[in-house]
Design an enzyme around this catalytic site. Structure first.
Site, PDB file in Angstrom:
ATOM      1  N   MET A   1       0.840  -1.209   0.000  1.00 42.99           N
ATOM      2  CA  MET A   1       0.000   0.000   0.000  1.00 42.99           C
ATOM      3  C   MET A   1       0.880   1.266   0.000  1.00 42.99           C
ATOM      4  O   MET A   1       0.496   2.304   0.527  1.00 42.99           O
ATOM      5  CB  MET A   1      -0.933  -0.027   1.196  1.00 42.99           C
ATOM      6  CG  MET A   1      -1.856  -1.241   1.226  1.00 42.99           C
ATOM      7  SD  MET A   1      -3.121  -1.202  -0.045  1.00 42.99           S
ATOM      8  CE  MET A   1      -4.333  -0.152   0.756  1.00 42.99           C
ATOM      9  N   CYS A  84       5.865  -7.813   1.164  1.00 46.33           N
ATOM     10  CA  CYS A  84       5.885  -7.055  -0.084  1.00 46.33           C
ATOM     11  C   CYS A  84       6.615  -7.837  -1.170  1.00 46.33           C
ATOM     12  O   CYS A  84       7.776  -8.207  -1.005  1.00 46.33           O
ATOM     13  CB  CYS A  84       6.559  -5.701   0.113  1.00 46.33           C
ATOM     14  SG  CYS A  84       6.635  -4.729  -1.414  1.00 46.33           S
ATOM     15  N   LYS A 123       3.412  -9.107   9.032  1.00 43.02           N
ATOM     16  CA  LYS A 123       2.632  -9.365   7.803  1.00 43.02           C
ATOM     17  C   LYS A 123       3.534 -10.136   6.852  1.00 43.02           C
ATOM     18  O   LYS A 123       4.654  -9.715   6.560  1.00 43.02           O
ATOM     19  CB  LYS A 123       2.206  -8.045   7.165  1.00 43.02           C
ATOM     20  CG  LYS A 123       1.626  -8.181   5.731  1.00 43.02           C
ATOM     21  CD  LYS A 123       0.249  -8.771   5.737  1.00 43.02           C
ATOM     22  CE  LYS A 123      -0.286  -8.976   4.314  1.00 43.02           C
ATOM     23  NZ  LYS A 123      -0.400  -7.739   3.523  1.00 43.02           N
ATOM     24  N   ASN A 186      -5.597 -12.492   4.578  1.00 38.61           N
ATOM     25  CA  ASN A 186      -5.556 -11.413   3.593  1.00 38.61           C
ATOM     26  C   ASN A 186      -5.474 -12.025   2.193  1.00 38.61           C
ATOM     27  O   ASN A 186      -4.814 -13.025   1.986  1.00 38.61           O
ATOM     28  CB  ASN A 186      -4.334 -10.524   3.858  1.00 38.61           C
ATOM     29  CG  ASN A 186      -4.111  -9.481   2.777  1.00 38.61           C
ATOM     30  OD1 ASN A 186      -3.066  -9.463   2.150  1.00 38.61           O
ATOM     31  ND2 ASN A 186      -5.067  -8.606   2.552  1.00 38.61           N
ATOM     32  N   ASP A 188      -7.781 -11.286  -1.767  1.00 40.90           N
ATOM     33  CA  ASP A 188      -8.975 -11.471  -2.603  1.00 40.90           C
ATOM     34  C   ASP A 188     -10.294 -11.138  -1.919  1.00 40.90           C
ATOM     35  O   ASP A 188     -11.353 -11.422  -2.484  1.00 40.90           O
ATOM     36  CB  ASP A 188      -9.062 -12.903  -3.142  1.00 40.90           C
ATOM     37  CG  ASP A 188      -7.927 -13.255  -4.094  1.00 40.90           C
ATOM     38  OD1 ASP A 188      -7.219 -12.325  -4.529  1.00 40.90           O
ATOM     39  OD2 ASP A 188      -7.746 -14.445  -4.390  1.00 40.90           O
ATOM     40  N   GLY A 210      -6.867  -4.760   1.740  1.00 44.21           N
ATOM     41  CA  GLY A 210      -5.875  -3.874   1.149  1.00 44.21           C
ATOM     42  C   GLY A 210      -6.377  -3.232  -0.124  1.00 44.21           C
ATOM     43  O   GLY A 210      -7.030  -2.186  -0.100  1.00 44.21           O
TER      44      GLY A 210
END
Length: 314
Positions: A1, A84, A123, A186, A188, A210
């Site tokens: 993000m 990421c 994450k 997290n 979809d 997200g």
């Protein structure tokens, strides 16, 4: 993000029902070198709480120092980004890149936990590729060194954002009898129906949204309303969409100045007005207009021009 979940965006998400939010991820090297862009990302506000500041990097010493700097900004949570997938992050061993070196991932996490008093969360993804989906073991090891929650994106780094997210391994982590920290899923989730399905089918403690929230902060209240009542809220009216745009741009201008405020708000416009018929001309103008007063005038014109589309959206 990156360049998305900044204070203006987070303010709208909070107003529309987000329970916990995280900042854009911040480079550990940028923080310890006092880089202006990285330091600015430490800005958090009382109305956002509970809020986490997310950091990333590939050097343990730098991450430990960055975590200490981050703690001084007084977030509720310090989050480590091990998820990421973009090349210039992952291929330097940061973000999802560290999934190629699990011992280093565990050591880095341990050092960060010891360096701060704030709760530390992580994450991450299922693994680097289909042959390295070690997330069940990884979650145990990260819990053992002191993290307080884990958020898992149901793809590998190699997948990037392609294909379908696999929540079955997220469920394995959640259902592992050794795991006692909250597990968040997290990937979809872009409708209330999907959110409820994932929660019921996989038993996660919460869901992280997200990409589906970009330009559509209403998704949080829509999901919560559906959870509570089983009924879907109607889509935001044109007046609500325009008002969100105005608020977003106003806060972006105040926080980032005219040039960046205009530029970085553009990525949200398409989604704010997604599904509006005959909107292409206005969309083009929104992403090319450079003066704030001209954008606000354009938003006024849009609100008047599309007053009658609410029934179409429903």
């Amino acid at each position: 993000m990156e360049d998305v979940s900044d204070p203006p965006f987070r303010a709208l998400c909070k107003e529309n029902g987000a329970d916990v939010m995280y900042t854009e991820f911040i480079s550990s090297e940028g923080l310890i070198r006092d880089a202006a862009k990285s330091v600015q990302k430490l800005d958090i506000f009382e109305y956002e709480r509970p809020v986490g500041i997310q950091i990333f990097g590939n050097e343990i010493s730098s991450m430990r120092e960055a975590a200490a700097i981050t703690e001084e900004a007084n977030p509720d949570i310090i989050d480590i980004n091990y998820g990421c997938p973009v090349k210039n992050v992952a291929c330097k061993g940061a973000g999802a890149g560290i999934l190629q070196d699990i011992p280093k991932m565990v050591s880095m996490t341990s050092e960060i936990v010891k360096a701060v008093n704030k709760p530390v969360t992580v994450k991450t993804r299922l693994g680097w590729d289909d042959n390295t989906k070690y997330i069940v073991d990884v979650a145990e090891r990260l819990q053992d060194v002191g993290i307080k929650a884990i958020s898992i994106h149901g793809r590998t780094r190699k997948q990037m954002y392609k294909g379908q997210a696999d929540w079955s391994l997220i469920a394995e982590v959640k259902n592992n009898p050794r795991i006692h920290i909250p597990v968040f899923g997290n990937g979809d989730v872009d409708t209330p129906e999907k959110a409820l399905e994932m929660k019921n089918r996989y038993g996660v403690d919460g869901i992280m949204i997200g990409r589906a929230s970009i330009g559509y902060p209403w998704i949080f209240n829509e999901i919560k309303h559906f959870f509570a009542t089983g009924e879907k809220l109607g889509p935001p009216s044109m007046a609500e969409r325009v008002n969100a745009c105005r608020k977003h741009l106003k806060m972006a201008l105040e926080w980032k100045g005219e040039k960046l405020g205009i530029f970085e708000t553009r990525r949200h416009y398409t989604n704010y007005f997604k599904g509006i018929p005959h909107f292409k001309e206005y969309r083009t103008q929104l992403v090319t207009t450079e003066k704030p007063e001209a954008v606000f005038a354009l938003l006024d014109e849009i609100e008047k021009r599309f007053q009658g589309v609410d029934s179409v959206l429903a």
